[in-house]
Design a protein around this motif. Structure first.
Motif, PDB file in Angstrom:
ATOM      1  N   LEU A 150       0.863  -1.178   0.000  1.00 10.44           N
ATOM      2  CA  LEU A 150       0.000   0.000   0.000  1.00 10.44           C
ATOM      3  C   LEU A 150       0.899   1.228   0.000  1.00 10.44           C
ATOM      4  O   LEU A 150       1.916   1.265   0.691  1.00 10.44           O
ATOM      5  N   ARG A 151       0.489   2.237  -0.747  1.00  9.38           N
ATOM      6  CA  ARG A 151       1.332   3.421  -0.893  1.00  9.38           C
ATOM      7  C   ARG A 151       0.628   4.655  -0.371  1.00  9.38           C
ATOM      8  O   ARG A 151      -0.597   4.799  -0.482  1.00  9.38           O
ATOM      9  N   CYS A 152       1.438   5.556   0.180  1.00  8.81           N
ATOM     10  CA  CYS A 152       0.947   6.841   0.690  1.00  8.81           C
ATOM     11  C   CYS A 152       1.895   7.928   0.191  1.00  8.81           C
ATOM     12  O   CYS A 152       3.089   7.904   0.500  1.00  8.81           O
ATOM     13  N   ASN A 153       1.365   8.868  -0.569  1.00  7.59           N
ATOM     14  CA  ASN A 153       2.130  10.035  -1.005  1.00  7.59           C
ATOM     15  C   ASN A 153       1.635  11.258  -0.248  1.00  7.59           C
ATOM     16  O   ASN A 153       0.430  11.422  -0.040  1.00  7.59           O
ATOM     17  N   PHE A 154       2.555  12.120   0.143  1.00  3.61           N
ATOM     18  CA  PHE A 154       2.160  13.340   0.861  1.00  3.61           C
ATOM     19  C   PHE A 154       2.919  14.531   0.284  1.00  3.61           C
ATOM     20  O   PHE A 154       4.006  14.379  -0.278  1.00  3.61           O
ATOM     21  N   SER A 155       2.322  15.700   0.437  1.00  4.12           N
ATOM     22  CA  SER A 155       2.768  16.861  -0.338  1.00  4.12           C
ATOM     23  C   SER A 155       3.850  17.697   0.344  1.00  4.12           C
ATOM     24  O   SER A 155       4.520  18.483  -0.317  1.00  4.12           O
ATOM     25  N   ASP A 156       4.008  17.557   1.677  1.00  2.00           N
ATOM     26  CA  ASP A 156       4.962  18.413   2.388  1.00  2.00           C
ATOM     27  C   ASP A 156       5.913  17.566   3.241  1.00  2.00           C
ATOM     28  O   ASP A 156       5.641  16.399   3.515  1.00  2.00           O
ATOM     29  N   SER A 157       6.994  18.193   3.666  1.00  2.00           N
ATOM     30  CA  SER A 157       7.928  17.509   4.559  1.00  2.00           C
ATOM     31  C   SER A 157       7.251  17.227   5.892  1.00  2.00           C
ATOM     32  O   SER A 157       6.491  18.060   6.399  1.00  2.00           O
ATOM     33  N   VAL A 158       7.532  16.057   6.451  1.00  2.00           N
ATOM     34  CA  VAL A 158       6.927  15.679   7.728  1.00  2.00           C
ATOM     35  C   VAL A 158       7.975  15.093   8.666  1.00  2.00           C
ATOM     36  O   VAL A 158       8.984  14.545   8.209  1.00  2.00           O
ATOM     37  N   ASN A 159       7.715  15.219   9.961  1.00  2.00           N
ATOM     38  CA  ASN A 159       8.556  14.592  10.981  1.00  2.00           C
ATOM     39  C   ASN A 159       7.818  13.493  11.731  1.00  2.00           C
ATOM     40  O   ASN A 159       8.350  12.937  12.693  1.00  2.00           O
ATOM     41  N   ASN A 160       6.621  13.233  11.301  1.00  2.00           N
ATOM     42  CA  ASN A 160       5.791  12.249  11.988  1.00  2.00           C
ATOM     43  C   ASN A 160       4.827  11.667  10.970  1.00  2.00           C
ATOM     44  O   ASN A 160       4.123  12.412  10.287  1.00  2.00           O
ATOM     45  N   LEU A 161       4.793  10.346  10.852  1.00  2.00           N
ATOM     46  CA  LEU A 161       3.831   9.682   9.976  1.00  2.00           C
ATOM     47  C   LEU A 161       3.429   8.384  10.654  1.00  2.00           C
ATOM     48  O   LEU A 161       4.279   7.649  11.183  1.00  2.00           O
ATOM     49  N   GLN A 162       2.133   8.105  10.640  1.00  2.00           N
ATOM     50  CA  GLN A 162       1.643   6.896  11.293  1.00  2.00           C
ATOM     51  C   GLN A 162       0.730   6.133  10.337  1.00  2.00           C
ATOM     52  O   GLN A 162       0.068   6.737   9.481  1.00  2.00           O
ATOM     53  N   TRP A 163       0.709   4.833  10.503  1.00  2.00           N
ATOM     54  CA  TRP A 163      -0.200   3.955   9.762  1.00  2.00           C
ATOM     55  C   TRP A 163      -1.189   3.345  10.754  1.00  2.00           C
ATOM     56  O   TRP A 163      -0.807   2.901  11.848  1.00  2.00           O
ATOM     57  N   PHE A 164      -2.453   3.290  10.314  1.00  2.00           N
ATOM     58  CA  PHE A 164      -3.524   2.739  11.142  1.00  2.00           C
ATOM     59  C   PHE A 164      -4.299   1.695  10.345  1.00  2.00           C
ATOM     60  O   PHE A 164      -4.423   1.794   9.116  1.00  2.00           O
ATOM     61  N   HIS A 165      -4.848   0.732  11.079  1.00  2.00           N
ATOM     62  CA  HIS A 165      -5.776  -0.241  10.511  1.00  2.00           C
ATOM     63  C   HIS A 165      -7.121  -0.079  11.193  1.00  2.00           C
ATOM     64  O   HIS A 165      -7.198  -0.106  12.434  1.00  2.00           O
ATOM     65  N   GLN A 166      -8.173   0.125  10.386  1.00  2.00           N
ATOM     66  CA  GLN A 166      -9.532   0.180  10.930  1.00  2.00           C
ATOM     67  C   GLN A 166     -10.240  -1.129  10.601  1.00  2.00           C
ATOM     68  O   GLN A 166     -10.445  -1.441   9.419  1.00  2.00           O
ATOM     69  N   ASN A 167     -10.584  -1.884  11.612  1.00  2.00           N
ATOM     70  CA  ASN A 167     -11.224  -3.172  11.366  1.00  2.00           C
ATOM     71  C   ASN A 167     -12.694  -2.986  10.977  1.00  2.00           C
ATOM     72  O   ASN A 167     -13.217  -1.872  11.034  1.00  2.00           O
ATOM     73  N   PRO A 168     -13.352  -4.046  10.546  1.00  2.00           N
ATOM     74  CA  PRO A 168     -14.749  -3.905  10.085  1.00  2.00           C
ATOM     75  C   PRO A 168     -15.702  -3.391  11.160  1.00  2.00           C
ATOM     76  O   PRO A 168     -16.802  -2.945  10.832  1.00  2.00           O
ATOM     77  N   TRP A 169     -15.322  -3.393  12.411  1.00  2.00           N
ATOM     78  CA  TRP A 169     -16.162  -2.879  13.494  1.00  2.00           C
ATOM     79  C   TRP A 169     -15.829  -1.434  13.848  1.00  2.00           C
ATOM     80  O   TRP A 169     -16.402  -0.873  14.772  1.00  2.00           O
ATOM     81  N   GLY A 170     -14.917  -0.857  13.100  1.00  2.00           N
ATOM     82  CA  GLY A 170     -14.614   0.563  13.262  1.00  2.00           C
ATOM     83  C   GLY A 170     -13.437   0.879  14.165  1.00  2.00           C
ATOM     84  O   GLY A 170     -13.021   2.040  14.247  1.00  2.00           O
ATOM     85  N   GLN A 171     -12.904  -0.076  14.858  1.00  2.83           N
ATOM     86  CA  GLN A 171     -11.789   0.175  15.751  1.00  2.83           C
ATOM     87  C   GLN A 171     -10.514   0.495  14.971  1.00  2.83           C
ATOM     88  O   GLN A 171     -10.153  -0.231  14.046  1.00  2.83           O
ATOM     89  N   LEU A 172      -9.879   1.593  15.340  1.00  3.74           N
ATOM     90  CA  LEU A 172      -8.620   2.007  14.707  1.00  3.74           C
ATOM     91  C   LEU A 172      -7.449   1.563  15.562  1.00  3.74           C
ATOM     92  O   LEU A 172      -7.370   1.902  16.743  1.00  3.74           O
ATOM     93  N   ILE A 173      -6.539   0.839  14.937  1.00  8.52           N
ATOM     94  CA  ILE A 173      -5.348   0.352  15.626  1.00  8.52           C
ATOM     95  C   ILE A 173      -4.119   1.008  15.025  1.00  8.52           C
ATOM     96  O   ILE A 173      -3.959   1.044  13.802  1.00  8.52           O
ATOM     97  N   ASN A 174      -3.271   1.544  15.889  1.00  8.54           N
ATOM     98  CA  ASN A 174      -2.031   2.140  15.424  1.00  8.54           C
ATOM     99  C   ASN A 174      -1.045   1.030  15.071  1.00  8.54           C
ATOM    100  O   ASN A 174      -0.667   0.233  15.923  1.00  8.54           O
TER     101      ASN A 174
END
Lengths: 110, 113
Positions: free
Chosen positions: A21-45
């Motif tokens: 899976l790819r993520c492109n972003f437009s500006d410089s960052v010092n923090n980036l996180q990936w999350f998974h949202q399961n079918p019940w809506g819970q977001l996991i870091n």
């Protein structure tokens, strides 16, 4: 503000397959996180990955900050990997909030 | 270990009625607290965040307000709900100064009819 694009928007896999899976972003960052949202809506870091590569079991993530993209690898996918994966880089100005992409919806079939 | 509690899980409210959603964090002190909203099939939008008791920031004008009456309690409110307030509301927290990871509660599905 920072723009975030995730691709592909939708992905269907057979159990056991690998994916990127790819993520492109437009500006410089010092923090980036990936999350998974399961079918019940819970977001996991999944990862805090401002640069470099990290691995956690079958998942790994790589961020190339200088080229403004991040990748999430899923190996040997399982049905429990289904859900929506969000990339969220942090704006470095103003509120310094995490800006969420629209996500990649993954369906892993048995 | 730290945990975040958010309730209720689902809520159906008539247009014009008030709203109160509550979120509490356990096992940590002085966290940064956040309220996000997720429209169906879309990403998350930050509504409010707080760095301390009584300190609330928002960059999106809306029909909602937030309060932080205690260190680990964050409340999302409305005096009169609109149809457009429907959505999935998520509370989140981050340790102050010790880490950058954001952790989410289980969310409240709000339907305004």
């Amino acid at each position: 503000g920072i723009q975030v694009e995730q691709s592909p928007p939708d992905l269907i896999l057979q159990e056991g397959a690998n994916s990127t899976l790819r993520c492109n972003f437009s500006d410089s960052v010092n923090n980036l996180q990936w999350f998974h949202q399961n079918p019940w809506g819970q977001l996991i870091n999944l990862f805090y990955i401002p640069s470099g590569t990290k691995q956690n079991g079958r998942l790994s993530a790589t961020t190339v900050a200088t080229e403004r993209y991040s990748l999430l690898y899923i190996s040997s996918s399982q049905t429990t990997d289904s859900g929506v994966y969000f990339c969220a880089p942090r704006e470095e100005t103003g509120f310094q909030k995490l800006v969420f992409g629209t996500g990649t919806r993954l369906l892993v079939s048995p | 270990s730290q945990t975040i509690h958010q309730w209720p899980a689902t809520l159906v409210q008539p247009v014009g009625s008030p709203l109160s959603l509550e979120c509490t964090v356990e096992g940590t002190s002085n966290p940064n607290l956040y309220w996000y909203r997720q429209a169906a099939g879309r990403g998350l939008q930050l509504l409010f965040y707080s760095v301390g008791i009584g300190q609330i920031s928002s960059e999106v004008p809306q029909n909602l307000s937030a309060s932080r009456p205690q260190d680990r309690q964050f409340i999302l409110s409305s005096k009169k709900l609109l149809l457009s307030d429907s959505g999935f509301y998520l509370c989140a927290w981050r340790p102050r100064g010790l880490g950058e990871k954001l952790f989410f509660g289980s969310g409240t599905q709000l339907s305004v009819l």
